[in-house]
Motif scaffolding. Structure first.
Motif, PDB file in Angstrom:
ATOM      1  N   ASN A   1       0.821  -1.206   0.000  1.00 15.98           N
ATOM      2  CA  ASN A   1       0.000   0.000   0.000  1.00 15.98           C
ATOM      3  C   ASN A   1       0.862   1.266   0.000  1.00 15.98           C
ATOM      4  O   ASN A   1       0.523   2.262  -0.647  1.00 15.98           O
ATOM      5  CB  ASN A   1      -0.930   0.000   1.209  1.00 15.98           C
ATOM      6  CG  ASN A   1      -2.221   0.743   0.948  1.00 15.98           C
ATOM      7  OD1 ASN A   1      -2.808   0.627  -0.129  1.00 15.98           O
ATOM      8  ND2 ASN A   1      -2.677   1.522   1.921  1.00 15.98           N
ATOM      9  N   VAL A   2       1.964   1.233   0.734  1.00 18.36           N
ATOM     10  CA  VAL A   2       2.883   2.378   0.736  1.00 18.36           C
ATOM     11  C   VAL A   2       3.403   2.631  -0.688  1.00 18.36           C
ATOM     12  O   VAL A   2       3.413   3.783  -1.168  1.00 18.36           O
ATOM     13  CB  VAL A   2       4.046   2.146   1.714  1.00 18.36           C
ATOM     14  CG1 VAL A   2       5.168   3.158   1.475  1.00 18.36           C
ATOM     15  CG2 VAL A   2       3.550   2.235   3.152  1.00 18.36           C
TER      16      VAL A   2
ATOM     17  N   VAL B   1      11.123  18.661  -9.876  1.00 12.01           N
ATOM     18  CA  VAL B   1      10.016  17.698  -9.795  1.00 12.01           C
ATOM     19  C   VAL B   1      10.349  16.607  -8.792  1.00 12.01           C
ATOM     20  O   VAL B   1       9.507  16.195  -7.977  1.00 12.01           O
ATOM     21  CB  VAL B   1       9.716  17.103 -11.191  1.00 12.01           C
ATOM     22  CG1 VAL B   1       8.656  16.006 -11.088  1.00 12.01           C
ATOM     23  CG2 VAL B   1       9.277  18.190 -12.153  1.00 12.01           C
ATOM     24  N   ILE B   2      11.581  16.111  -8.828  1.00  7.31           N
ATOM     25  CA  ILE B   2      11.993  15.052  -7.911  1.00  7.31           C
ATOM     26  C   ILE B   2      11.880  15.525  -6.472  1.00  7.31           C
ATOM     27  O   ILE B   2      11.358  14.811  -5.596  1.00  7.31           O
ATOM     28  CB  ILE B   2      13.428  14.585  -8.230  1.00  7.31           C
ATOM     29  CG1 ILE B   2      13.462  13.902  -9.611  1.00  7.31           C
ATOM     30  CG2 ILE B   2      13.937  13.630  -7.146  1.00  7.31           C
ATOM     31  CD1 ILE B   2      14.851  13.531 -10.074  1.00  7.31           C
ATOM     32  N   ARG B   3      12.343  16.741  -6.205  1.00  7.04           N
ATOM     33  CA  ARG B   3      12.307  17.243  -4.830  1.00  7.04           C
ATOM     34  C   ARG B   3      10.862  17.493  -4.381  1.00  7.04           C
ATOM     35  O   ARG B   3      10.524  17.293  -3.208  1.00  7.04           O
ATOM     36  CB  ARG B   3      13.144  18.521  -4.718  1.00  7.04           C
ATOM     37  CG  ARG B   3      14.647  18.268  -4.936  1.00  7.04           C
ATOM     38  CD  ARG B   3      15.488  19.458  -4.564  1.00  7.04           C
ATOM     39  NE  ARG B   3      16.904  19.196  -4.782  1.00  7.04           N
ATOM     40  CZ  ARG B   3      17.691  18.539  -3.935  1.00  7.04           C
ATOM     41  NH1 ARG B   3      17.156  18.071  -2.802  1.00  7.04           N
ATOM     42  NH2 ARG B   3      18.954  18.344  -4.206  1.00  7.04           N
ATOM     43  N   ARG B   4      10.019  17.932  -5.287  1.00 11.04           N
ATOM     44  CA  ARG B   4       8.618  18.148  -4.926  1.00 11.04           C
ATOM     45  C   ARG B   4       7.932  16.817  -4.598  1.00 11.04           C
ATOM     46  O   ARG B   4       7.184  16.718  -3.612  1.00 11.04           O
ATOM     47  CB  ARG B   4       7.875  18.828  -6.078  1.00 11.04           C
ATOM     48  CG  ARG B   4       6.396  19.084  -5.787  1.00 11.04           C
ATOM     49  CD  ARG B   4       5.755  19.913  -6.891  1.00 11.04           C
ATOM     50  NE  ARG B   4       5.875  19.279  -8.183  1.00 11.04           N
ATOM     51  CZ  ARG B   4       5.055  18.296  -8.602  1.00 11.04           C
ATOM     52  NH1 ARG B   4       4.079  17.871  -7.808  1.00 11.04           N
ATOM     53  NH2 ARG B   4       5.220  17.773  -9.799  1.00 11.04           N
ATOM     54  N   LEU B   5       8.179  15.785  -5.373  1.00  9.73           N
ATOM     55  CA  LEU B   5       7.596  14.468  -5.100  1.00  9.73           C
ATOM     56  C   LEU B   5       8.120  13.914  -3.774  1.00  9.73           C
ATOM     57  O   LEU B   5       7.379  13.293  -3.007  1.00  9.73           O
ATOM     58  CB  LEU B   5       7.922  13.502  -6.250  1.00  9.73           C
ATOM     59  CG  LEU B   5       7.270  13.810  -7.606  1.00  9.73           C
ATOM     60  CD1 LEU B   5       7.792  12.854  -8.670  1.00  9.73           C
ATOM     61  CD2 LEU B   5       5.763  13.711  -7.503  1.00  9.73           C
ATOM     62  N   HIS B   6       9.417  14.133  -3.518  1.00  3.95           N
ATOM     63  CA  HIS B   6      10.008  13.675  -2.255  1.00  3.95           C
ATOM     64  C   HIS B   6       9.359  14.386  -1.064  1.00  3.95           C
ATOM     65  O   HIS B   6       9.124  13.778  -0.008  1.00  3.95           O
ATOM     66  CB  HIS B   6      11.509  13.921  -2.270  1.00  3.95           C
ATOM     67  CG  HIS B   6      12.199  13.564  -0.993  1.00  3.95           C
ATOM     68  ND1 HIS B   6      12.300  12.262  -0.540  1.00  3.95           N
ATOM     69  CD2 HIS B   6      12.812  14.356  -0.062  1.00  3.95           C
ATOM     70  CE1 HIS B   6      12.949  12.261   0.617  1.00  3.95           C
ATOM     71  NE2 HIS B   6      13.270  13.510   0.931  1.00  3.95           N
TER      72      HIS B   6
ATOM     73  N   ASP C   1       3.642  12.453   3.894  1.00  2.13           N
ATOM     74  CA  ASP C   1       2.179  12.443   4.061  1.00  2.13           C
ATOM     75  C   ASP C   1       1.549  11.250   3.340  1.00  2.13           C
ATOM     76  O   ASP C   1       0.588  10.649   3.837  1.00  2.13           O
ATOM     77  CB  ASP C   1       1.582  13.750   3.525  1.00  2.13           C
ATOM     78  CG  ASP C   1       1.891  14.937   4.429  1.00  2.13           C
ATOM     79  OD1 ASP C   1       2.183  14.710   5.624  1.00  2.13           O
ATOM     80  OD2 ASP C   1       1.850  16.083   3.938  1.00  2.13           O
ATOM     81  N   GLU C   2       2.076  10.898   2.203  1.00  2.00           N
ATOM     82  CA  GLU C   2       1.537   9.750   1.453  1.00  2.00           C
ATOM     83  C   GLU C   2       1.762   8.452   2.224  1.00  2.00           C
ATOM     84  O   GLU C   2       0.884   7.576   2.267  1.00  2.00           O
ATOM     85  CB  GLU C   2       2.190   9.674   0.071  1.00  2.00           C
ATOM     86  CG  GLU C   2       1.774  10.811  -0.851  1.00  2.00           C
ATOM     87  CD  GLU C   2       2.555  10.838  -2.153  1.00  2.00           C
ATOM     88  OE1 GLU C   2       2.085  11.466  -3.110  1.00  2.00           O
ATOM     89  OE2 GLU C   2       3.651  10.223  -2.215  1.00  2.00           O
TER      90      GLU C   2
END
Length: 588
Positions: A48-49, A68-73, A78-79
């Motif tokens: 699930n993670v 983009v990579i840093r924003r996703l990280h 929270d995810e």
């Protein structure tokens, strides 16, 4: 000028090819790879993670910009918390790390999920007509989310879906949740599920209407497995659709309940039908060790008239059988299972022990009985000119009889558990248009049981007894013989039985045959087998000579049933060192 143009074209082409090559090399050189590592959880929680982590879904994208990579990280923590909450982890500690290497990014997340929350209470109340319905009571007893268990929100959602699905299946078309909440108490670290489900009234079956078709409405209504006014069940609707599809009368069958048009809680059922072509022609080829190569030509008239009568004609030819068969079928009672069949056949039957020319005319009444049994009452007139063991005869027999047959299996093609049983009683009397008197009882059975995950045990047996006034005038088709694919393997088809004074096999009044087989599936569609068969046909127990066969085989599990190839050894007689048996079809 033409030559110069050609000469100049080649340098231009070479230039563009080199340019494209360097562009591709540059793109490959500029690719950046992204890897994601998650530690500390496993099983469903880890799955699930990984499903929630946006950054994990981008690892195949080699053109990601650093921003983009840093924003996703930045979204990852929270995810992860959202993903873990589904399984009751509300106090996780997460260490997130993003490393940049030449041509490579590594996103690593170390998780301590913390304690797992338990379900403190499941407060489920069903109101309306379903409150007294045993199906809803059973669901309440076996609800997916239970007090005292670890919280799993997927079980909570499954329980809600089960309530809605059961309501739809049993005709509660006004059902709805008046309250549905999962309360999380972080102070007591427990969850409370509160569900209020009002089923409303239960609907009933209303009238069934059919579109105009090739059959009379009176016949179509006999396919309906329910009466108007019965409580609605979607399984009955599926049963109706299946019955009409299996009838072979229709190319298109659409059964549609219309609860929105219900009057006084009665749901009308609309059935749209499109007829199959009247005539069906078939050609079939096959091979079996018993029969050798086979050719079958057939013609069927699916509906002779609006009463649903059928007619069929078939030419069947093989090494042992050459026949012309015809049958006329009349549906009676429940047309799914009950019929009267009038049949005729003329042909020749030849085995290693006998030869016969046979003409047959008969009628059968086939009906379904409780417990899955099929009962057949029959009356046949048989004319058979035969030669067996060097003796000739002409049999004229009027044979009434009755048989019962039942097949049960968890899979029609390759069952892990199932059985087949048949019992037949038939006879003739000289006083009733026959030149011989006999009474015969035959019992056949087969059992399949699973042994472990990949193994099966198959046991079968045949037993039969005949009381006859003149055995010499009993035709081979009524005598018992043993040997062949479905009898004692290692011996030719119908090559075993009692012998006459010249030592020739003439069949027997009685038969006893048994077989045990172990099968191991070593690949998904392939299995190996080892077997032992024993038995014979005989006239009395004092003269019984048990013939034995054993061997090994391989099976390929095809969509229409296993293809069996057996190497069998005759243990009781010398001669052929082994015999190859090939057979195709379902086990039961």
């Amino acid at each position: 000028m033409k030559i110069n143009k050609i000469v100049l074209a080649f340098p231009v082409r070479i230039f563009f090819c080199l340019l494209l090559f360097f562009v591709k090399i540059g793109a490959a050189w500029s690719q950046v790879y992204l890897e994601t590592e998650v530690e500390g959880v496993k099983g469903e929680a880890l799955e699930n993670v990984m499903a929630y982590l946006s950054i994990a879904h981008q690892k195949e994208d080699a053109q990601l910009a650093e921003g983009v990579i840093r924003r996703l990280h930045g979204k990852a923590e929270d995810e992860i918390k959202t993903a873990l909450a589904v399984y009751g982890y509300y106090q996780p500690r997460i260490e997130a790390e993003l490393q940049q290497h030449p041509k490579r990014w590594l996103a690593r997340y170390r998780i301590d999920p913390g304690p797992r929350m338990r379900v403190g209470e499941v407060d489920l109340t069903v109101t309306g007509g379903g409150a007294e319905d045993s199906a809803f009571q059973a669901l309440q007893q076996n609800f997916p989310i239970k007090e005292g268990e670890f919280l799993n929100q997927t079980h909570y959602e499954q329980g809600k879906s089960a309530l809605q699905r059961l309501a739809a299946e049993r005709g509660y078309f006004q059902a709805n949740f008046t309250q549905q909440v999962l309360r999380i108490n972080l102070e007591t670290y427990s969850a409370r599920a509160i569900l209020r489900f009002d089923t409303g009234p239960r609907y009933q079956f209303g009238p069934v209407t059919f579109t105009e078709t090739v059959l009379r409405p009176q016949l179509l209504t006999r396919y309906v497995p329910f009466q108007e006014g019965e409580f609605y069940q979607s399984s009955k609707v599926v049963e109706l659709q299946t019955a009409l599809v299996d009838s072979d009368y229709f190319a298109v069958v659409e059964v549609e309940p219309r609860p929105q048009q219900a009057a006084e809680l009665k749901v009308p059922i609309s059935v749209y039908l499109q007829a199959e072509k009247r005539n069906r022609y078939s050609v079939g080829v096959g091979f079996g060790t018993n029969t050798g190569p086979r050719l079958n030509l057939g013609w069927k008239n699916r509906y002779v008239n609006r009463y649903g009568h059928r007619f069929s004609f078939a030419l069947n030819t093989s090494k042992i059988n050459q026949t012309l068969d015809s049958s006329y079928i009349i549906p009676i009672g429940d047309p799914r299972t009950d019929q009267v069949r009038i049949a005729s056949s003329i042909g020749r039957r030849s085995t290693v022990t006998s030869n016969s020319h046979i003409a047959l005319f008969g009628a059968r009444r086939i009906v379904a009985r409780p417990g899955g049994w099929q009962e057949t009452l029959f009356l046949d007139y048989r004319w058979e000119d035969f030669d067996v063991g060097g003796d000739s005869g002409l049999a004229k027999l009027l044979i009434p009889g009755i048989s019962w047959f039942r097949r049960q299996a968890d899979d029609p093609v390759y069952p892990q558990r199932g059985n087949r049983l048949s019992l037949e009683l038939q006879g003739a009397a000289q006083e009733l248009l026959s030149n011989n008197t006999f009474l015969q009882l035959t019992l056949q059975g087969k059992i399949i049981r699973r042994l472990g995950r990949r193994s099966r045990l198959l046991v079968r047996g045949d037993a039969g007894a005949t009381w006859v006034s003149d055995f010499a005038n009993l035709p081979p088709s009524v005598r018992y013989f043993a040997g062949g694919d479905q009898s004692v393997r290692g011996y030719a088809f119908s090559s075993l039985g009692a012998t006459n004074e010249r030592g020739r096999v003439i069949g027997g009044k009685n038969i006893l045959v048994g077989s045990v087989e172990y099968e191991y599936r070593f690949l998904d569609k392939w299995a190996a087998a080892a077997f032992y068969d024993a038995g014979n046909a005989f006239n009395n127990f004092s003269s019984l000579e048990v013939q034995q066969g054993a061997g090994v085989g391989v099976r390929w599990i095809s969509p229409v049933g296993p293809i069996r190839v057996d190497f069998a050894f005759a243990l009781s007689k010398s001669g052929t060192p082994f015999r190859l048996h090939v057979n195709l079809g379902p086990d039961l």
